[in-house]
Design a protein around this motif. Structure first.
Motif, PDB file in Angstrom:
ATOM      1  N   ASN A 251      39.751   9.192  -0.616  1.00 20.29           N
ATOM      2  CA  ASN A 251      39.434  10.623  -0.704  1.00 20.29           C
ATOM      3  C   ASN A 251      39.831  11.362   0.563  1.00 20.29           C
ATOM      4  O   ASN A 251      40.412  12.444   0.503  1.00 20.29           O
TER       5      ASN A 251
ATOM      6  N   HIS B 147      24.767  19.139 -11.290  1.00 18.89           N
ATOM      7  CA  HIS B 147      25.428  18.859 -10.002  1.00 18.89           C
ATOM      8  C   HIS B 147      24.444  18.440  -8.911  1.00 18.89           C
ATOM      9  O   HIS B 147      24.853  17.858  -7.909  1.00 18.89           O
TER      10      HIS B 147
ATOM     11  N   ARG C  78      24.341  14.987  -7.072  1.00 14.71           N
ATOM     12  CA  ARG C  78      25.552  14.506  -6.394  1.00 14.71           C
ATOM     13  C   ARG C  78      25.957  15.334  -5.177  1.00 14.71           C
ATOM     14  O   ARG C  78      26.968  15.049  -4.528  1.00 14.71           O
ATOM     15  N   LEU C  79      25.155  16.358  -4.845  1.00 13.11           N
ATOM     16  CA  LEU C  79      25.568  17.291  -3.788  1.00 13.11           C
ATOM     17  C   LEU C  79      25.832  16.648  -2.435  1.00 13.11           C
ATOM     18  O   LEU C  79      26.678  17.125  -1.676  1.00 13.11           O
TER      19      LEU C  79
ATOM     20  N   GLU D 149      27.062  13.708  -1.855  1.00 12.92           N
ATOM     21  CA  GLU D 149      28.188  12.757  -1.818  1.00 12.92           C
ATOM     22  C   GLU D 149      29.328  13.374  -1.020  1.00 12.92           C
ATOM     23  O   GLU D 149      29.571  14.579  -1.106  1.00 12.92           O
ATOM     24  N   ARG D 150      30.034  12.518  -0.279  1.00  9.01           N
ATOM     25  CA  ARG D 150      31.150  13.042   0.511  1.00  9.01           C
ATOM     26  C   ARG D 150      32.220  13.634  -0.403  1.00  9.01           C
ATOM     27  O   ARG D 150      32.587  13.014  -1.403  1.00  9.01           O
TER      28      ARG D 150
ATOM     29  N   TYR E 135      32.035  15.993  -2.415  1.00  8.14           N
ATOM     30  CA  TYR E 135      31.598  16.545  -3.713  1.00  8.14           C
ATOM     31  C   TYR E 135      31.457  18.063  -3.585  1.00  8.14           C
ATOM     32  O   TYR E 135      30.782  18.561  -2.697  1.00  8.14           O
ATOM     33  N   ARG E 136      32.118  18.782  -4.492  1.00  5.98           N
ATOM     34  CA  ARG E 136      32.004  20.228  -4.501  1.00  5.98           C
ATOM     35  C   ARG E 136      31.778  20.704  -5.923  1.00  5.98           C
ATOM     36  O   ARG E 136      32.411  20.199  -6.846  1.00  5.98           O
ATOM     37  N   VAL E 137      30.868  21.664  -6.078  1.00  2.00           N
ATOM     38  CA  VAL E 137      30.566  22.158  -7.422  1.00  2.00           C
ATOM     39  C   VAL E 137      31.791  22.887  -7.966  1.00  2.00           C
ATOM     40  O   VAL E 137      32.207  22.693  -9.100  1.00  2.00           O
TER      41      VAL E 137
ATOM     42  N   GLY F  96      33.481  19.892   1.833  1.00  2.00           N
ATOM     43  CA  GLY F  96      32.763  18.975   0.941  1.00  2.00           C
ATOM     44  C   GLY F  96      32.019  17.897   1.723  1.00  2.00           C
ATOM     45  O   GLY F  96      31.497  16.949   1.152  1.00  2.00           O
TER      46      GLY F  96
END
Ligand code: ADP
Length: 269
Positions: free
Chosen positions: A41, A207, A210-211, A213-214, A216-218, A230
């Motif tokens: 990622n 969402h 999972r906010l 998590e590295r 992770y973006r909505v 993110g």
């Protein structure tokens, strides 16, 4: 195979059975997979702006060589992409620095009241620029709210959360930053609760888990537009873990989001 000619002494030294030890490697495998995902990622996030930079440089060297207007516009985009890479690298470095540290030293105490006021003052101008104002509500403001912790890291936690409230909650006109001692509803344990409440569009329920998590973006487009990497909430989570604290979130579509940071009182860690 059993060798009939072997003496008892040989057998004692070379028995006919082997001890098999089974280790459950599921957790180890999960950690390895998460690490590999993270590297993939991070590389992808860095490669995207880099590819765009290379593309613009080639265009400026070739087809747009003598186009003054294109030069101006492309250089602006290139600067944005380079700044984005720089933000990513500095967030990645923060995250790895925090991950390498052990728990915070219990002897180092900091006052949350000072930290909350500092963050409200420091981010006031950015909020104003974005058309929102930060209000603070500190219970018993004259009393101190001491916790064991690292001042700079706790400032970073609040800055990340208030910056998000400014960036993503800006449809509302204010952000409420409050701090109070409360007791856990179930265990009765005392802790300080700092709440960051915005009146923006909110985050859909699916969402929420999972906010942190590295990467992770909505909404990737909005996050990019707001200069997000993110990684902000992943950094928050890691710092709070080191402080034996917790991050909680509540959000109602159309009404806004409240992030809550819980930190234990020094005697109840
Ligand atoms: P970013 O760098 O993209 O802001 P964060 O880890 O800080 O990353 O946040 C993850 C995502 O959570 C953001 O991209 C955004 O979609 C969402 N988010 C965080 N805070 C809020 C908020 N207060 N209101 C709405 N969405 C939010």
């Amino acid at each position: 195979q059993r060798d009939k000619s072997r003496s008892t002494k040989d057998e004692a030294r070379n028995p006919d059975f082997i001890l098999l030890l089974f280790h459950d490697q599921t957790e180890q495998k999960n950690i390895e997979r998460m690490r590999a995902d993270f590297v993939a990622n991070a590389s992808h996030e860095l490669r995207t702006p880099l590819a765009s930079l290379i593309g613009f440089i080639e265009t400026l060297q070739g087809p747009a060589k003598n186009d003054v207007v294109a030069h101006e516009r492309f250089l602006g985009i290139m600067l944005d992409q380079a700044e984005r890479m720089s933000r990513l690298i500095s967030d990645l470095l923060s995250l790895s620095r925090i991950e390498m540290k052990a728990h915070v030293h219990p002897e180092t105490k900091v006052d949350l009241v000072k930290i909350v006021k500092h963050v409200a003052d420091a981010l006031g101008p950015l909020a104003m620029e974005m058309g929102v104002r930060i209000e603070t509500d500190i219970e018993n403001e004259s009393e101190r709210q001491m916790v064991a912790g690292d001042r700079d890291e706790l400032v970073q936690v609040l800055e990340n959360l208030v910056e998000n409230a400014i960036k993503y909650g800006r449809d509302g006109e204010k952000i409420l930053l409050s701090s109070a001692p409360i007791k856990d509803a179930i265990s009765g344990a005392p802790f300080y609760a700092i709440k960051i409440r915005d009146y923006g569009p909110g985050i859909p329920a699916e969402h929420l888990p999972r906010l942190t998590e590295r990467f992770y973006r909505v909404d990737v487009a909005t996050s990019r537009e707001q200069k997000g990497t993110g990684l902000g909430l992943a950094i928050v989570k890691h710092i709070l873990t080191r402080h034996k604290g917790r991050l909680m979130v509540e959000s109602v579509a159309g009404e806004g989001t409240t992030f809550q940071v819980r930190l234990p009182l020094p005697s109840h860690e």
